[in-house]
Write an enzyme that holds these catalytic residues in place. Structure first.
Site, mmCIF file in Angstrom:
data_model
loop_
_atom_site.group_PDB
_atom_site.id
_atom_site.type_symbol
_atom_site.label_atom_id
_atom_site.label_comp_id
_atom_site.label_asym_id
_atom_site.label_seq_id
_atom_site.Cartn_x
_atom_site.Cartn_y
_atom_site.Cartn_z
ATOM 1 N N HIS A 1 0.830 -1.213 0.000
ATOM 2 C CA HIS A 1 0.000 0.000 0.000
ATOM 3 C C HIS A 1 0.865 1.265 0.000
ATOM 4 O O HIS A 1 0.436 2.306 0.506
ATOM 5 C CB HIS A 1 -0.957 0.034 1.202
ATOM 6 C CG HIS A 1 -1.883 -1.132 1.275
ATOM 7 N ND1 HIS A 1 -3.100 -1.167 0.652
ATOM 8 C CD2 HIS A 1 -1.743 -2.339 1.891
ATOM 9 C CE1 HIS A 1 -3.694 -2.324 0.886
ATOM 10 N NE2 HIS A 1 -2.885 -3.059 1.639
ATOM 11 N N SER B 1 15.081 19.388 -16.240
ATOM 12 C CA SER B 1 14.180 20.538 -16.208
ATOM 13 C C SER B 1 14.775 21.689 -16.992
ATOM 14 O O SER B 1 15.989 21.901 -16.998
ATOM 15 C CB SER B 1 13.924 20.976 -14.767
ATOM 16 O OG SER B 1 13.175 22.165 -14.727
ATOM 17 N N LYS C 1 18.218 19.248 -11.718
ATOM 18 C CA LYS C 1 17.179 18.223 -11.616
ATOM 19 C C LYS C 1 17.425 17.127 -12.645
ATOM 20 O O LYS C 1 17.702 17.399 -13.804
ATOM 21 C CB LYS C 1 15.803 18.847 -11.837
ATOM 22 C CG LYS C 1 14.637 17.970 -11.434
ATOM 23 C CD LYS C 1 13.337 18.777 -11.474
ATOM 24 C CE LYS C 1 12.178 17.991 -10.915
ATOM 25 N NZ LYS C 1 11.803 16.868 -11.785
ATOM 26 N N GLU D 1 10.005 6.368 -17.391
ATOM 27 C CA GLU D 1 8.835 7.110 -17.876
ATOM 28 C C GLU D 1 8.512 6.743 -19.320
ATOM 29 O O GLU D 1 7.337 6.577 -19.686
ATOM 30 C CB GLU D 1 9.092 8.606 -17.751
ATOM 31 C CG GLU D 1 9.081 9.118 -16.317
ATOM 32 C CD GLU D 1 9.483 10.583 -16.193
ATOM 33 O OE1 GLU D 1 9.349 11.120 -15.090
ATOM 34 O OE2 GLU D 1 9.927 11.176 -17.200
#
Length: 466
Positions: free
Chosen positions: A184, A314, A320, A327
């Site tokens: 969970h 970014s 970043k 992805e």
């Protein structure tokens, strides 16, 4: 273009202009004019399958004395050139065309006939010679099966084997490291990296097995059923001979369908394979998302691993770095799941004796195979093979994991364990420290009961060693 840039071609509907340099003829040109829809052409593997089918048909026809040797040799040579991709620029027909794929079949017939006529020094007709003993209605379903088999055998299965091997190698490298488990998305009992990655590997292995099991239905091809499944205009021995030659040339084991009426009117084997590809896509999305979560941070996330830094993350936030390959793999999975929905709808469009969404089935099925093959290698090489484990972060989280109190349940009971867990979490203290204060368990016994490595003991199903 000037008048000299065109030539006049004829078909049963009349005359029309075709670019002078084009190898295609009138029916292909009509398809170009009729279907300016997507700009998507039929896949390379599909064109290869068409070329192989036309080669096998000519080989069978000449052996059965239905086609003269000179024309047959010219057709065979031209067909193999099509299979090899030498004339791909002359296959311009849009995926969204007539549902039987007649435009693509005639595209192949016309290109092969024109090239063969140049080679053979004798006129070769697209329908009478190249399409002899065939119909679009059995050629296109056969090409779907053949192209899918070839793509699975030559692209997807090797890629999945490679991905599985890379996961196995990482199990050997980092498999003994103990980390916090999660259910969970919440802290759970510990496990090893080897145990966690063995789950990924088994998903890939099971996906591979499902795809391999689907091949047996794809090996049955419609060639020989001609127009509606009765085999009209084909020699009784054509189907078996053509399938035999097709098997030899492709390296696959294909055979004539046991029931042409099923093979022409349905695409159940393609639907089945697509469903297995969807299952594999779901597995790969799960693995990709696990990697994203484990890599999250570096400060405010889990930060258990660091994926390879592949590109700046970014345009506005310096420094970043994002999990770009997981992805991309997740997007591939989404596309494959969408392709499967299209194939399922298309598979329902078998109206009486013919399915009339064949081109879109071919496009989506082959795209899914290629996407999954490429994504598997990218995931292996650019994510799994190179991630590093952040040992200090993992150890700190493991030491403070309140769920370790589960190991004390047999000694102190669930209710007492829950009390210790809540207090440990509220006070930011370890389970061992509080258990030493609140129970009568000896320090030695606590060390034994709360040893994270001991809590990952092998049940006989995990594989830590690769």
């Amino acid at each position: 273009m000037t008048a000299q840039d065109f030539r006049i071609e004829r078909d049963s509907l009349g005359e029309l202009k075709v670019p002078a340099s084009a190898l295609w003829g009138a029916q292909t040109q009509r398809a170009i004019d009729n279907f300016p829809i997507s700009g998507l052409r039929m896949p390379r593997d599909f064109i290869r399958a068409l070329g192989l089918i036309k080669w096998a048909a000519a080989t069978a026809n000449v052996e059965l004395d239905a086609l003269d040797a000179k024309r047959a040799a010219a057709i065979q040579k031209a067909s193999l050139e099509v299979a090899e991709g030498k004339h791909d620029a002359h296959f311009p027909v849009d995926v969204f065309q007539t549902g039987s794929g007649t435009s693509s079949n005639m595209n192949a017939n016309e290109v092969i006939a024109r090239v063969a006529s140049q080679y053979g020094g004798v006129a070769v007709h697209p329908n009478d010679h190249v399409n002899m003993s065939q119909s679009s209605n059995d050629v296109i379903p056969s090409a779907i099966h053949l192209s899918a088999l070839l793509a699975v055998e030559q692209h997807l299965l090797p890629a999945l084997a490679y991905l599985s091997a890379v996961i196995s190698r990482r199990i050997g490298e980092i498999g003994e490291i103990v980390k916090t488990g999660r259910t969970h998305l919440m802290d759970a009992m510990p496990l090893t990296f080897g145990q966690e990655l063995s789950g990924w590997r088994t998903q890939i292995e099971n996906g591979t097995a499902r795809i391999m099991e689907s091949r047996v239905r794809l090996q049955s091809i419609a060639l020989g059923g001609t127009a509606v499944g009765t085999g009209i205009n084909a020699h009784p021995k054509f189907a078996a001979r053509a399938a035999r030659y097709l098997s030899r040339k492709s390296g696959l084991d294909v055979r004539p369908s046991a029931n042409y009426f099923e093979s022409l009117s349905s695409q159940d084997a393609a639907v089945e394979l697509s469903g297995q590809l969807r299952t594999l896509a779901v597995s790969m999305m799960k693995i990709a998302n696990d990697l994203r979560w484990m890599n999250s941070g570096p400060l405010a996330g889990l930060g258990e691993i660091s994926l390879p830094a592949l590109q700046p993350g970014s345009s506005i936030m310096p420094g970043k770095v994002n999990p770009v390959v997981p992805e991309a793999v997740a997007m591939v999975a989404a596309q494959v799941i969408g392709n499967d929905a299209t194939i399922a709808i298309a598979g329902q469009s078998g109206n009486f004796q013919l399915n009339v969404m064949l081109p879109v089935i071919a496009h989506n099925l082959l795209q899914s195979i290629d996407l999954l093959a490429n994504a598997s290698r990218a995931l292996a090489d650019s994510a799994i093979a190179g991630f590093t484990v952040n040992l200090e972060r993992i150890a700190a989280a493991l030491e403070r994991n309140p769920i370790l109190v589960t190991a004390l349940n047999p000694v102190i009971g669930y209710e007492a364990g829950a009390k210790i867990a809540k207090q440990a979490y509220a006070e930011g203290r370890s389970i061992r420290e509080l258990a030493a204060e609140l129970t009568k368990i000896s320090p030695e016994e606590l060390d034994k009961l709360l040893d994270p490595r001991a809590l990952t003991k092998d049940t006989g199903q995990s594989d830590r060693g690769g």
